[in-house]
Design a protein around this motif. Structure first.
Motif, PDB file in Angstrom:
ATOM      1  N   ARG A 124       0.814  -1.219   0.000  1.00  0.00           N
ATOM      2  CA  ARG A 124       0.000   0.000   0.000  1.00  0.00           C
ATOM      3  C   ARG A 124       0.846   1.268   0.000  1.00  0.00           C
ATOM      4  O   ARG A 124       0.360   2.327  -0.382  1.00  0.00           O
ATOM      5  CB  ARG A 124      -0.983  -0.033   1.180  1.00  0.00           C
ATOM      6  N   SER A 202      -4.441   2.836   5.817  1.00  0.00           N
ATOM      7  CA  SER A 202      -5.734   2.383   5.279  1.00  0.00           C
ATOM      8  C   SER A 202      -6.115   0.944   5.589  1.00  0.00           C
ATOM      9  O   SER A 202      -7.114   0.455   5.082  1.00  0.00           O
ATOM     10  CB  SER A 202      -5.724   2.561   3.757  1.00  0.00           C
ATOM     11  N   ALA A 205      -9.580   0.958   7.007  1.00  0.00           N
ATOM     12  CA  ALA A 205     -10.424   2.070   6.570  1.00  0.00           C
ATOM     13  C   ALA A 205     -11.839   1.604   6.269  1.00  0.00           C
ATOM     14  O   ALA A 205     -12.818   2.302   6.558  1.00  0.00           O
ATOM     15  CB  ALA A 205      -9.816   2.742   5.343  1.00  0.00           C
ATOM     16  N   THR A 214     -12.005   7.949   6.261  1.00  0.00           N
ATOM     17  CA  THR A 214     -11.857   8.388   4.878  1.00  0.00           C
ATOM     18  C   THR A 214     -10.469   8.980   4.659  1.00  0.00           C
ATOM     19  O   THR A 214     -10.032   9.844   5.409  1.00  0.00           O
ATOM     20  CB  THR A 214     -12.922   9.445   4.517  1.00  0.00           C
ATOM     21  N   ALA A 215      -9.785   8.482   3.651  1.00  0.00           N
ATOM     22  CA  ALA A 215      -8.485   9.002   3.212  1.00  0.00           C
ATOM     23  C   ALA A 215      -7.459   9.131   4.329  1.00  0.00           C
ATOM     24  O   ALA A 215      -6.831  10.186   4.486  1.00  0.00           O
ATOM     25  CB  ALA A 215      -8.681  10.345   2.518  1.00  0.00           C
ATOM     26  N   SER A 217      -3.847   8.885   6.028  1.00  0.00           N
ATOM     27  CA  SER A 217      -2.544   9.037   5.396  1.00  0.00           C
ATOM     28  C   SER A 217      -1.432   8.888   6.415  1.00  0.00           C
ATOM     29  O   SER A 217      -1.551   9.361   7.552  1.00  0.00           O
ATOM     30  CB  SER A 217      -2.436  10.414   4.726  1.00  0.00           C
ATOM     31  N   ASP A 220       0.219  12.798   6.979  1.00  0.00           N
ATOM     32  CA  ASP A 220      -0.528  14.031   7.247  1.00  0.00           C
ATOM     33  C   ASP A 220      -0.401  14.516   8.680  1.00  0.00           C
ATOM     34  O   ASP A 220      -0.936  15.565   9.038  1.00  0.00           O
ATOM     35  CB  ASP A 220      -1.997  13.855   6.877  1.00  0.00           C
ATOM     36  N   ASP A 224      -6.683   9.183  12.453  1.00  0.00           N
ATOM     37  CA  ASP A 224      -8.115   9.186  12.136  1.00  0.00           C
ATOM     38  C   ASP A 224      -8.801   8.125  12.971  1.00  0.00           C
ATOM     39  O   ASP A 224      -8.311   6.992  13.080  1.00  0.00           O
ATOM     40  CB  ASP A 224      -8.334   8.910  10.648  1.00  0.00           C
TER      41      ASP A 224
END
Length: 291
Positions: A124, A202, A205, A214-215, A217, A220, A224
């Motif tokens: 990934r 992910s 996810a 969602t998204a 990373s 970043d 999440d």
């Protein structure tokens, strides 16, 4: 001349296997030979315990490290020990350390996948899978920095953790837990939760077709978090229908306080959460060699 430590994990590590290193020896030997052909001095180490991983990491401080991994849990085991090696005590953290970091930049590693897993972290991330390509990336020395999650249980999370969800027997259930991301409360501990995901990347996810985060990373600087809560939708003259409400938030840290023991999977490693556990973000803390 480049010195390289080629580390493979065997029986006794978090992702145990039989007969020495997990997977076949062929990719390891092929990578070793490619490194030597490029002029590197290579030491191959098979570690079965944390102490042996620690010894290999100490040796690699003056060399480049390649981790041969058959599963993400093995990579996690190495990174957990690397953090332990390099993390300063809270009272000795240097003033130069960023406000959102508790550890310095960790040395980069090469990842040598030992299996054809299309869902592993190396795939990934778009990292090379062929031993010769891995060797070339390590010799080339180009790196990519990635986010890391630490937790107060003394471990790390590279990809993500799934709490609850479907068991190995295929059954589902709910649990009670307080889930708080920075100052946002996603679950207060009084309502049933079907599953919760703490994501750095992910892997979790989407679970059983249900989009959770969602998204996410690895670059970043935030984690999440999602909580899936079952809701009964009442309709006139019809049977109630159960719908799933997904609550999402992202931030620097998350705390989960379970009211009961909650099964979880963290980077593919199973466990049970029986007390409060906190995860927090270490932005750009680790790095991988890339083509």
């Amino acid at each position: 001349m480049v010195d390289v430590v080629l580390l493979a994990l065997g029986e006794g590590t978090e992702c145990a296997c039989e007969n020495g290193a997990c997977g076949t020896r062929t990719p390891i030997l092929t990578c070793r030979d490619a490194l030597r052909a490029a002029g590197a001095q290579v030491e191959t180490v098979i570690a079965h315990t944390d102490a042996e991983i620690d010894k290999a990491l100490a040796a690699s401080q003056s060399a480049r490290l390649v981790v041969a991994t058959a599963a993400d849990g093995q990579l996690r085991a190495v990174m957990r020990r690397m953090v332990r090696l390099h993390a300063p005590a809270p009272s000795k953290r240097p003033d130069t350390l960023a406000d959102d970091r508790t550890i310095p930049d960790l040395p980069p590693i090469g990842i040598l996948p030992l299996g054809p897993d299309p869902t592993d972290l190396a795939t990934r991330l778009g990292l090379p899978r062929k031993p010769a390509d891995v060797a070339a990336a390590v010799i080339g020395g180009r790196t990519r920095r990635l986010d890391l999650l630490r937790n107060d249980g003394g471990s790390v999370t590279l990809d993500g953790a799934l709490l609850g969800g479907v068991t190995a027997q295929g059954t589902t259930g709910t649990f009670l837990a307080r889930v708080e991301v920075d100052d946002t409360i996603l679950a207060d501990g009084t309502e049933p939760v079907l599953m919760s995901v703490i994501a750095n990347a992910s892997r979790y996810a989407t679970v059983d077709g249900l989009p959770l985060v969602t998204a996410p990373s690895l670059e970043d600087g935030v984690l999440d978090v999602a909580v899936a809560v079952p809701r009964a939708s009442r309709r006139l003259f019809r049977r109630p229908r159960v719908e799933i409400e997904v609550r999402r938030a992202h931030g620097r840290a998350v705390a989960v306080t379970p009211r009961v023991d909650v099964p979880f999977v963290d980077d593919g490693v199973e466990g049970s959460l029986s007390r409060k556990r906190s995860w927090w973000m270490e932005r750009g803390a680790w790095a991988v060699y890339v083509p």
